[in-house]
Design a protein around this motif. Structure first.
Motif, short mmCIF file in Angstrom:
data_model
loop_
_atom_site.label_atom_id
_atom_site.label_comp_id
_atom_site.label_asym_id
_atom_site.label_seq_id
_atom_site.Cartn_x
_atom_site.Cartn_y
_atom_site.Cartn_z
N PRO A 14 -2.10 -1.50 7.95
CA PRO A 14 -1.00 -2.03 7.15
C PRO A 14 -0.54 -1.09 6.04
CG PRO A 14 -3.05 -3.22 6.70
CD PRO A 14 -3.29 -2.37 7.91
N ALA A 15 -1.45 -0.29 5.49
CA ALA A 15 -1.07 0.63 4.42
C ALA A 15 -0.07 1.69 4.90
CB ALA A 15 -2.32 1.31 3.85
N ILE A 16 -0.07 1.98 6.21
CA ILE A 16 0.90 2.93 6.75
C ILE A 16 2.31 2.37 6.59
CG2 ILE A 16 1.74 3.99 8.88
CD1 ILE A 16 -1.18 4.16 9.81
N GLY A 17 2.48 1.10 6.90
CA GLY A 17 3.78 0.46 6.72
C GLY A 17 4.20 0.45 5.26
N ALA A 18 3.25 0.15 4.38
CA ALA A 18 3.56 0.13 2.95
C ALA A 18 3.98 1.52 2.47
CB ALA A 18 2.36 -0.38 2.17
N ALA A 19 3.30 2.57 2.96
CA ALA A 19 3.65 3.93 2.55
C ALA A 19 5.08 4.27 2.98
CB ALA A 19 2.67 4.93 3.15
N LEU A 20 5.46 3.89 4.18
CA LEU A 20 6.82 4.13 4.65
C LEU A 20 7.83 3.33 3.84
CD1 LEU A 20 6.43 4.16 8.54
CD2 LEU A 20 7.29 6.04 7.13
N ASP A 21 7.54 2.06 3.65
CA ASP A 21 8.49 1.17 2.98
C ASP A 21 8.71 1.56 1.53
OD1 ASP A 21 8.39 -0.15 5.41
OD2 ASP A 21 7.09 -1.76 4.69
N GLN A 22 7.68 2.14 0.89
CA GLN A 22 7.76 2.50 -0.52
C GLN A 22 8.10 3.98 -0.74
OE1 GLN A 22 4.04 1.19 -2.28
NE2 GLN A 22 4.22 -0.83 -1.33
N GLY A 23 8.49 4.67 0.33
CA GLY A 23 8.92 6.05 0.21
C GLY A 23 7.81 7.04 -0.11
N LYS A 24 6.59 6.74 0.32
CA LYS A 24 5.45 7.60 0.01
C LYS A 24 5.04 8.51 1.17
CE LYS A 24 3.46 4.33 -3.32
NZ LYS A 24 2.25 3.55 -3.70
N ALA A 25 5.80 8.53 2.25
CA ALA A 25 5.39 9.28 3.43
C ALA A 25 5.27 10.77 3.14
CB ALA A 25 6.38 9.05 4.57
N GLY A 26 5.99 11.28 2.16
CA GLY A 26 5.93 12.70 1.84
C GLY A 26 4.85 13.08 0.87
N GLU A 27 4.09 12.13 0.38
CA GLU A 27 3.02 12.43 -0.56
C GLU A 27 1.86 13.12 0.15
OE1 GLU A 27 1.89 8.88 -2.62
OE2 GLU A 27 3.84 8.69 -3.65
N PRO A 28 1.11 13.98 -0.57
CA PRO A 28 0.04 14.77 0.06
C PRO A 28 -0.96 13.93 0.85
CG PRO A 28 0.47 15.58 -2.13
CD PRO A 28 1.29 14.33 -1.99
N TYR A 29 -1.27 12.73 0.37
CA TYR A 29 -2.24 11.89 1.06
C TYR A 29 -1.74 11.48 2.45
CZ TYR A 29 -5.41 8.01 2.10
OH TYR A 29 -6.32 7.17 2.71
N TRP A 30 -0.42 11.19 2.54
CA TRP A 30 0.13 10.63 3.77
C TRP A 30 0.74 11.65 4.71
CZ3 TRP A 30 -1.31 6.02 5.16
CH2 TRP A 30 -1.66 5.08 4.18
N GLN A 31 1.10 12.83 4.20
CA GLN A 31 1.78 13.82 5.04
C GLN A 31 1.03 14.17 6.32
OE1 GLN A 31 2.63 17.14 2.44
NE2 GLN A 31 4.77 16.53 2.18
N PRO A 32 -0.27 14.45 6.25
CA PRO A 32 -0.98 14.82 7.49
C PRO A 32 -0.92 13.74 8.56
CG PRO A 32 -2.30 15.36 5.56
CD PRO A 32 -1.16 14.51 5.08
N LEU A 33 -0.97 12.47 8.14
CA LEU A 33 -0.91 11.39 9.11
C LEU A 33 0.45 11.33 9.79
CD1 LEU A 33 -2.33 7.87 8.95
CD2 LEU A 33 0.07 8.13 9.49
N PHE A 34 1.51 11.34 9.01
CA PHE A 34 2.84 11.19 9.60
C PHE A 34 3.23 12.41 10.42
CE2 PHE A 34 3.15 8.00 6.15
CZ PHE A 34 3.41 6.90 6.94
N ARG A 35 2.72 13.60 10.08
CA ARG A 35 2.98 14.78 10.90
C ARG A 35 2.42 14.61 12.31
NH1 ARG A 35 1.98 18.13 6.24
NH2 ARG A 35 -0.18 18.42 6.95
N GLY A 36 1.33 13.86 12.42
CA GLY A 36 0.73 13.63 13.73
C GLY A 36 1.61 12.83 14.68
N PHE A 37 2.67 12.23 14.15
CA PHE A 37 3.58 11.44 14.98
C PHE A 37 4.94 12.12 15.16
CE2 PHE A 37 0.35 8.47 13.82
CZ PHE A 37 0.28 7.58 14.86
#
Length: 284
Positions: A14-37
């Protein structure tokens, strides 16, 4: 005739959805995960299905402890994003395919699976997070979705073997549908994680990777893994992985066809307190 062309597997944290919805996908913590997609989004745009049968588990949103179906197939025309206690996710409404869903229900029930048919329900992060990971943030989802909710929240949960058999029955159902549809089946949930108790935060990288190897190379053996092994090795919520076996059971090689092509494989920790696995298998 309709045909299952590919299966997609992904965690639905669920935190993945929250990161997207709150515009956090580009933050260092989340970038590696979203690059995998990144590859997955491009692949989906090129191999866009007409319908996705999306296997997930409801998190006490559509179903409560008052009513717990083991397998619940959505047969509605539309599904609203659920309010899970902090407002509904700002994602598009999910459009269903009642005609194909009804055909699958008829075929699978005659194939000795006792499905619960759901004509109205909201869908939570278990379904919408995989859509966001694979599609990004569109104004409308680019295909119709048939939800298949599996109880992996309250024991007894279905065995991996039974889930695998259900996937085989779904493939037979889709194959017998008299319309030229490109259908994909997505298995979601997992990988190793535990949300409570002394082992809260457990992540078992080695077991996760070995399980992915077996899912690809020997799905029959993978389907025989007992529940206690999931709990011991992958944590109490690791049992969600049995839902991936529904998608794997629907692939052509299980019925004597050609071995699937591994188009993409990705693994990342952590996302919140969960190991994220992702796999795309394509029927030749």
């Amino acid at each position: 005739m309709a045909r299952i062309t590919a299966s997609v597997y992904t965690s639905h944290v669920p935190a993945i959805g929250a990161a997207l919805d709150q515009g956090k996908a580009g933050e260092p913590y989340w970038q590696p995960l979203f690059r995998g997609f990144d590859f997955s989004k491009q692949w989906l745009a090129e191999q866009r299905p007409d319908v996705v049968l999306l296997v997930y588990n409801d998190h006490a949103t559509a179903f409560s402890l008052d009513f717990i179906p083991t397998f619940a197939l959505g047969t509605a025309a539309r599904y609203a994003p659920a309010d899970e206690g902090y407002g509904a996710r700002p994602v598009p409404e999910v459009l269903g395919d009642p005609e194909l869903a009804s055909h699958i229900a008829q075929s699978v029930i005659q194939d000795d699976f006792d499905l619960t048919l759901v004509n109205r329900m909201d869908v939570d992060h278990g379904l919408t997070v995989p859509l966001s990971l694979m599609c990004g943030q569109p104004r409308a989802w680019p295909f119709r979705v048939i939800p298949l909710a599996v109880n992996v929240v309250q024991y007894p949960a279905p065995s991996g073997r039974r889930c695998f058999q259900l996937g085989q029955a779904i493939r037979r159902a889709v194959d017998s549908f008299d319309a030229g549809l490109n259908v994909q089946i997505w298995g979601t949930g997992g990988m190793s994680h535990q949300l409570q108790g002394p082992r809260a935060g457990l992540i078992n990288r080695e077991w996760d990777q070995a399980w992915l190897d077996q899912l690809i190379d020997d799905p029959v053996a993978c389907s025989q893994i007992p529940h206690i092994d999931y709990v011991r090795e992958a944590g109490s919520e690791g049992i969600e992985l049995v839902m991936w076996l529904i998608a794997r059971g629907a692939m052509a090689d299980v019925a004597g066809g050609a071995r699937p092509v591994v188009k993409h494989r990705f693994y990342h920790v952590p996302a919140s307190n969960t190991a994220v696995g992702h796999l795309i298998l394509e029927n030749p």
